[in-house]
Scaffold this active site. Sequence first.
Site, mmCIF file in Angstrom:
data_model
loop_
_atom_site.group_PDB
_atom_site.id
_atom_site.type_symbol
_atom_site.label_atom_id
_atom_site.label_comp_id
_atom_site.label_asym_id
_atom_site.label_seq_id
_atom_site.Cartn_x
_atom_site.Cartn_y
_atom_site.Cartn_z
ATOM 1 N N CYS A 184 42.320 -39.886 -35.102
ATOM 2 C CA CYS A 184 41.834 -38.511 -35.103
ATOM 3 C C CYS A 184 42.712 -37.669 -36.022
ATOM 4 C CB CYS A 184 41.884 -37.959 -33.679
ATOM 5 S SG CYS A 184 41.566 -36.203 -33.604
ATOM 6 N N CYS A 210 46.446 -31.206 -31.467
ATOM 7 C CA CYS A 210 45.560 -30.960 -30.320
ATOM 8 C C CYS A 210 46.278 -31.051 -28.980
ATOM 9 C CB CYS A 210 44.380 -31.915 -30.394
ATOM 10 S SG CYS A 210 43.620 -32.311 -28.834
ATOM 11 N N CYS A 255 45.919 -36.157 -26.933
ATOM 12 C CA CYS A 255 46.350 -37.564 -27.051
ATOM 13 C C CYS A 255 47.778 -37.587 -27.584
ATOM 14 C CB CYS A 255 45.464 -38.308 -28.044
ATOM 15 S SG CYS A 255 43.738 -38.415 -27.568
ATOM 16 N N GLN A 265 35.195 -38.703 -11.533
ATOM 17 C CA GLN A 265 36.169 -39.357 -12.414
ATOM 18 C C GLN A 265 35.666 -39.335 -13.856
ATOM 19 O OE1 GLN A 265 39.124 -40.618 -11.758
ATOM 20 N NE2 GLN A 265 39.221 -40.824 -9.551
ATOM 21 N N GLU A 281 39.012 -34.796 2.765
ATOM 22 C CA GLU A 281 39.177 -34.126 1.473
ATOM 23 C C GLU A 281 39.314 -32.631 1.714
ATOM 24 O OE1 GLU A 281 39.204 -34.561 -2.033
ATOM 25 O OE2 GLU A 281 39.022 -32.384 -2.088
ATOM 26 N N ASP A 307 44.399 -41.626 -2.213
ATOM 27 C CA ASP A 307 44.288 -41.371 -3.658
ATOM 28 C C ASP A 307 44.680 -39.922 -3.899
ATOM 29 O OD1 ASP A 307 43.641 -41.281 -6.328
ATOM 30 O OD2 ASP A 307 41.490 -41.531 -6.072
ATOM 31 N N CYS A 356 47.989 -41.358 -9.403
ATOM 32 C CA CYS A 356 47.936 -40.951 -10.814
ATOM 33 C C CYS A 356 49.323 -40.508 -11.288
ATOM 34 C CB CYS A 356 46.915 -39.838 -11.005
ATOM 35 S SG CYS A 356 47.191 -38.419 -9.949
HETATM 36 N N1 SAH Z 1 39.343 -40.454 -4.482
HETATM 37 C C1 SAH Z 1 38.603 -39.487 -5.251
HETATM 38 C C2 SAH Z 1 39.401 -38.229 -5.636
HETATM 39 C C3 SAH Z 1 40.827 -38.391 -6.024
HETATM 40 S S1 SAH Z 1 41.552 -36.950 -6.734
HETATM 41 C C4 SAH Z 1 38.023 -40.139 -6.473
HETATM 42 O O1 SAH Z 1 38.446 -41.225 -6.877
HETATM 43 O O2 SAH Z 1 37.091 -39.598 -7.058
HETATM 44 C C5 SAH Z 1 42.484 -36.293 -5.391
HETATM 45 C C6 SAH Z 1 41.659 -35.483 -4.430
HETATM 46 O O3 SAH Z 1 42.524 -35.013 -3.398
HETATM 47 C C7 SAH Z 1 40.982 -34.254 -5.013
HETATM 48 O O4 SAH Z 1 39.609 -34.313 -4.716
HETATM 49 C C8 SAH Z 1 41.662 -33.074 -4.291
HETATM 50 O O5 SAH Z 1 40.785 -32.010 -4.040
HETATM 51 C C9 SAH Z 1 42.100 -33.705 -3.004
HETATM 52 N N2 SAH Z 1 43.245 -33.095 -2.281
HETATM 53 C C10 SAH Z 1 44.303 -32.455 -2.797
HETATM 54 N N3 SAH Z 1 45.194 -32.152 -1.833
HETATM 55 C C11 SAH Z 1 44.686 -32.613 -0.660
HETATM 56 C C12 SAH Z 1 45.148 -32.618 0.697
HETATM 57 N N4 SAH Z 1 46.312 -32.076 1.016
HETATM 58 N N5 SAH Z 1 44.378 -33.217 1.619
HETATM 59 C C13 SAH Z 1 43.186 -33.773 1.296
HETATM 60 N N6 SAH Z 1 42.701 -33.797 0.026
HETATM 61 C C14 SAH Z 1 43.430 -33.214 -0.940
#
Ligand code: SAH
Length: 500
Positions: free
Chosen positions: A80, A86, A89, A312, A362, A423, A450
């Site tokens: 790029c 930017c 990346c 995602q 969530e 997650d 992540c």
């Molecule tokens: N597992 C899902 C989202 C992962 S991202 C996927 O793969 O699509 C992390 C998520 O955690 C987000 O949706 C965010 O809103 C949520 N989150 C952040 N803090 C939180 C908390 N304290 N308790 C529950 N969910 C939370």
Amino acid sequence: MGKEKSLGQFQKDQMLTVEITDIGNDGEGIGKIDGYTLFIKDAVIGDKVRAKIMKAKKNYAYAHLEEVVQKSPFRQEAKCPIARQCGGCQLQNMTYERQLEFKQNKVRNNIVRLGGFDGEFVDSIMEPIIGMDEPWRYRNKAQYPIGRNRDGKIVAGYYAGRTHSIIPVDDCLIGVAENKEILDIVIAHMEKFGVAPYDEVSGKGLVRHVLIRKGFTSGQIMVCLVINYRGRKSGSAGVGEKSGLVEYIPGQQALCDALSKIPGMTSISVSINTEKTNVIMGLEIHTIWGADTITDTLKGLEFEISPLSFYQVNPRQTDKLYGQAIEYAALTGAETVWDLYCGIGTITLSMAGSAGKVYGVEIIPEAIEDAKNNAKNNGIKNAEFYCGKAEEVLPEFYEKKRVSAEGSALPESALHPDVIVVDPPRKGCDEKCIETMLKMSPSRIVYVSCDSATLARDLRILCDGGYELKKVRPCDMFPWSGHVETCCLLSRKEVIIDVF
Ligand code: SAH
């Protein structure tokens, strides 16, 4: 004067020639001179570079890459042309293979250094990073700010790293090919109909951002224009309005006609944002052409995506990452699973088919609504979703015996599940959440992360609390950036009672 002296031989604006021997956390090059460390963005491990010190501290400095004196075998020409400005990346001038190695090592080293695990042990359980076969055009979502360049021409682009000036983008190579076509149509329309882009300083002008999403499996495309619309609200039809629709954008019909010719176009909407804010999307959405949502398929399930839904951004890698999480969960059809931080329920629902019962938690109410709808649309009946913080919802059920959606106490199997999947966002799991997970003592914990630094911290707590780290597998969700996802399996240590 005295301050500068204490830095020894290294000072601001000084030019140095140095060999790059390591890679920093965000992918920047690291070189050392007599034990003094230089962090040099865009320098690649193995390069010999000339760099200018921008900010000098006692033991280290940030320096600007001026010239590559000798090219590293891992250096490649960025594809790029604006990769360096930017800021999206950071690693485009590093070969993809070397980049994967960097990410594998980053996860490994964080687990060893920050988690206090033995290096040889970690090497023995780590699986090779899941890379992409074709690491380009992987993003299903793009958000382009619209503004003017210095000559007053309307441009779409990216904010230059940490600033608010727009760098025009011709064709971003990690986004889909349709992005460029869509932006060209929007900009040509704005020029033709005299539609002004939003100006951050004055708060005037109409078009702020263009959001584009594409379902990789379905091929469906969504365009949402974020506008600073201060006119009448919808519902009150007025002069010049066709089919009772409010004209949010001058020449709206012509714009929709042009955009709808793009193969796959399914939904065109506006999002109203009149606030002086960095938040891109406004919460009021009006569909101006086609459907309200697009659908996409992930792990054989259909997901409905609206302009505001979380989804995602790299669907091909998400499929592989979830596949890994499912493999680690080792479900046989009868298990009880909690999926904490479940978003719109993608992991929860992709595990539902091979589990007895799945529970998702969530924090965002809209995401939980989406999750419930996604369960219904896919005919999944063994999933329950709860909105709230994982660190509050879990203890409420476990300690305070909160009742379920049906009004009864959760069964014992829910309080002592077979598997807990987490997650969390970058900051990792809350202590109270981990504490309750340990009390619930599932046989297996699948941790999707992540941020490998907070992952390492949490793995240590879980292992001190009676779990054993069994597998670690990084996954490259964001090629050419310094980010890396990781999926880990932990299993509960069996208590061995010595009868002899
Ligand atoms: N597992 C899902 C989202 C992962 S991202 C996927 O793969 O699509 C992390 C998520 O955690 C987000 O949706 C965010 O809103 C949520 N989150 C952040 N803090 C939180 C908390 N304290 N308790 C529950 N969910 C939370």
